[in-house]
Design a protein around this motif. Structure first.
Motif, PDB file in Angstrom:
ATOM      1  N   SER A 164      -8.805  11.930   4.519  1.00 60.09           N
ATOM      2  CA  SER A 164      -7.584  11.625   5.271  1.00 60.09           C
ATOM      3  C   SER A 164      -7.959  11.242   6.700  1.00 60.09           C
ATOM      4  O   SER A 164      -9.124  11.337   7.105  1.00 60.09           O
ATOM      5  CB  SER A 164      -6.670  12.855   5.285  1.00 60.09           C
ATOM      6  OG  SER A 164      -7.281  13.909   6.025  1.00 60.09           O
ATOM      7  N   LYS A 191     -13.412   8.308  -2.162  1.00 64.49           N
ATOM      8  CA  LYS A 191     -13.136   9.194  -1.027  1.00 64.49           C
ATOM      9  C   LYS A 191     -14.328  10.093  -0.724  1.00 64.49           C
ATOM     10  O   LYS A 191     -14.641  10.344   0.451  1.00 64.49           O
ATOM     11  CB  LYS A 191     -11.876  10.020  -1.303  1.00 64.49           C
ATOM     12  CG  LYS A 191     -10.607   9.196  -1.317  1.00 64.49           C
ATOM     13  CD  LYS A 191      -9.369  10.062  -1.532  1.00 64.49           C
ATOM     14  CE  LYS A 191      -8.107   9.225  -1.446  1.00 64.49           C
ATOM     15  NZ  LYS A 191      -6.875  10.038  -1.590  1.00 64.49           N
ATOM     16  N   ALA A 315      -7.512   2.747   6.935  1.00 64.39           N
ATOM     17  CA  ALA A 315      -7.373   2.421   5.512  1.00 64.39           C
ATOM     18  C   ALA A 315      -6.687   1.085   5.310  1.00 64.39           C
ATOM     19  O   ALA A 315      -7.112   0.269   4.486  1.00 64.39           O
ATOM     20  CB  ALA A 315      -6.591   3.523   4.798  1.00 64.39           C
ATOM     21  N   LYS A 316      -5.631   0.854   6.073  1.00 64.09           N
ATOM     22  CA  LYS A 316      -4.841  -0.356   5.873  1.00 64.09           C
ATOM     23  C   LYS A 316      -3.956  -0.571   7.092  1.00 64.09           C
ATOM     24  O   LYS A 316      -3.516   0.397   7.723  1.00 64.09           O
ATOM     25  CB  LYS A 316      -3.974  -0.237   4.613  1.00 64.09           C
ATOM     26  CG  LYS A 316      -3.294  -1.526   4.179  1.00 64.09           C
ATOM     27  CD  LYS A 316      -2.639  -1.360   2.808  1.00 64.09           C
ATOM     28  CE  LYS A 316      -2.007  -2.667   2.342  1.00 64.09           C
ATOM     29  NZ  LYS A 316      -1.414  -2.543   0.992  1.00 64.09           N
ATOM     30  N   ASN A 336      -4.883   6.302   0.625  1.00 63.88           N
ATOM     31  CA  ASN A 336      -5.569   5.910   1.857  1.00 63.88           C
ATOM     32  C   ASN A 336      -6.854   6.686   2.088  1.00 63.88           C
ATOM     33  O   ASN A 336      -6.954   7.871   1.792  1.00 63.88           O
ATOM     34  CB  ASN A 336      -4.646   6.094   3.059  1.00 63.88           C
ATOM     35  CG  ASN A 336      -4.109   7.506   3.214  1.00 63.88           C
ATOM     36  OD1 ASN A 336      -3.388   8.013   2.340  1.00 63.88           O
ATOM     37  ND2 ASN A 336      -4.457   8.151   4.315  1.00 63.88           N
ATOM     38  N   ILE A 337      -7.841   5.974   2.630  1.00 64.13           N
ATOM     39  CA  ILE A 337      -9.067   6.576   3.145  1.00 64.13           C
ATOM     40  C   ILE A 337      -9.054   6.305   4.643  1.00 64.13           C
ATOM     41  O   ILE A 337      -9.328   5.203   5.096  1.00 64.13           O
ATOM     42  CB  ILE A 337     -10.313   5.980   2.476  1.00 64.13           C
ATOM     43  CG1 ILE A 337     -10.319   6.309   0.974  1.00 64.13           C
ATOM     44  CG2 ILE A 337     -11.587   6.489   3.143  1.00 64.13           C
ATOM     45  CD1 ILE A 337     -11.468   5.674   0.209  1.00 64.13           C
ATOM     46  N   GLY A 338      -8.694   7.309   5.419  1.00 63.01           N
ATOM     47  CA  GLY A 338      -8.513   7.124   6.850  1.00 63.01           C
ATOM     48  C   GLY A 338      -7.060   6.896   7.189  1.00 63.01           C
ATOM     49  O   GLY A 338      -6.146   7.227   6.426  1.00 63.01           O
ATOM     50  N   VAL A 340      -3.473   5.013   8.290  1.00 60.53           N
ATOM     51  CA  VAL A 340      -2.618   3.862   8.000  1.00 60.53           C
ATOM     52  C   VAL A 340      -1.926   3.472   9.297  1.00 60.53           C
ATOM     53  O   VAL A 340      -1.240   4.283   9.927  1.00 60.53           O
ATOM     54  CB  VAL A 340      -1.598   4.194   6.907  1.00 60.53           C
ATOM     55  CG1 VAL A 340      -0.625   3.034   6.706  1.00 60.53           C
ATOM     56  CG2 VAL A 340      -2.327   4.517   5.602  1.00 60.53           C
TER      57      VAL A 340
END
Length: 351
Positions: A164, A191, A315-316, A336-338, A340
């Motif tokens: 996260s 992840k 992530a995005k 998400n990875i990281g 948003v």
């Protein structure tokens, strides 16, 4: 002279709203408000980017109201350009300075009033989107590790939801700032790889072995256990967390994504390890506490951003306030990875 206007997103949902009425496309609405006059050490910022946090989603559901005195416009962080400097500001700010800020609300808007004490200059060559990914996640992670848990060099730290925004910040702070060793949990191989790439010694899929990760943690630490747990899950991982504790461990709860209830709570588990169970939030902390977090970030973490030893992970990126419902759905999907981020670089205001 006509009052200046800002445009931001609020929620129409209440604690009693139906699931349908809490969906982002049904409850997030744009409102027009007058820009408040600056008082004391405040800045008015033209928002170029903001980011999505779990607290925003809780507020959207009507279950996390803003603290007294804060705007009902959502958003706990922003990045942008200063358009006005308040009369009580002490630092040498000027119109056009690029800044990122932690706010108690108002980040989902084209203009946002921020406290000088909660504002940081954006590093040269950074985008507004990179900057927007920092305040809430990195201040939360540094607070949990450095202020609440008092993490020391050499400590073993177990970080749940390691991929996260807060998790990936915590991995980097633990290993690259404090000098601790990190173990992360996450729910997919992608992840887990992200956690390892940011400095974790090991990353464990909490879905394996029916969630029984404690045995593997004890193997990794050679029976020592973990000195610090950053726990945003809560109830569903209580038993496994308890089995991981080292002597004098600090177990920090900052979320309850896995439930608020524990079926059986045996105080002897904590007593036998002389462990401390701590709980922490950030949004309702007072300004002086937040200012101390900002100073800590500027002293210990910002130089590592500049040197690229640490980095915010995005992530995005979504574009425009109208895309916030889609961004919320993406975060709620746990894909998400990281962080948003929502970019408002093409937004216009009445300024």
């Amino acid at each position: 002279m006509q009052p200046r206007k800002l445009h931001g997103l609020i929620t129409t949902a209440t604690p009693d709203s139906s699931e349908y009425d809490r969906k982002p496309e049904n409850c997030l609405v744009v409102v027009e408000r007058e820009v408040p006059d600056l008082s004391g050490a405040q800045l008015l910022v033209k928002v170029r980017a903001t980011a999505i946090n779990r607290a925003d989603i809780m507020q959207r559901h009507g279950r996390y109201p803003p603290p007294p005195g804060e705007t009902d416009i959502l958003g706990l962080e922003c990045a942008g350009e200063i358009v006005e400097v308040g009369p009580g500001c002490k630092r040498d700010w000027k119109r056009g300075d690029r800044v990122m800020a932690l706010v108690g609300g108002g980040g989902y808007a084209d203009l946002c009033v921020v406290e000088e004490a909660c504002t940081i200059h954006i590093p040269e060559n950074w985008t507004f989107e990179q900057a927007a990914a920092v305040p809430e996640a990195w201040l939360t992670a540094s607070q949990l590790l450095m202020f609440v848990a008092q993490t020391k060099p050499g400590d073993w730290v177990l970080i749940h939801a390691g991929a996260s925004g807060v998790g990936l910040a915590a991995v980097q702070i633990a290993t690259k700032v404090v000098g601790a060793k990190a173990i992360c949990t996450a729910g997919s191989q992608e992840k887990l790889n992200a956690c390892i790439a940011r400095g974790a010694s090991e990353a464990l899929n909490y879905k394996d072995a029916d969630g029984a990760f404690s045995e593997r943690v004890l193997q990794i630490t050679e029976g020592h256990g973990v000195d610090v747990i950053l726990d945003c899950i809560g109830g569903s991982m209580y038993e496994q967390n308890a089995k991981c504790l080292a002597i004098d461990a600090r177990w920090v709860i900052y979320g309850t994504l896995g439930g608020t209830k524990v079926p059986s709570f045996d105080l002897r588990v904590l007593m036998s390890k002389r462990a401390s169970m701590l709980a922490s939030t950030l949004r309702n902390r007072d300004l002086s506490y937040k200012a101390s977090l900002i100073k800590n970030l500027e002293q210990y973490i910002m130089p590592r951003f500049v040197s690229k030893e640490c980095e915010p992970v995005i992530a995005k990126v979504f574009y425009s306030l109208e895309s916030v419902p889609e961004a919320h759905r993406f975060v709620e999907s746990n894909a998400n990875i990281g962080k948003v981020v929502v970019s408002l670089t093409d937004e216009t205001s009445s300024l």
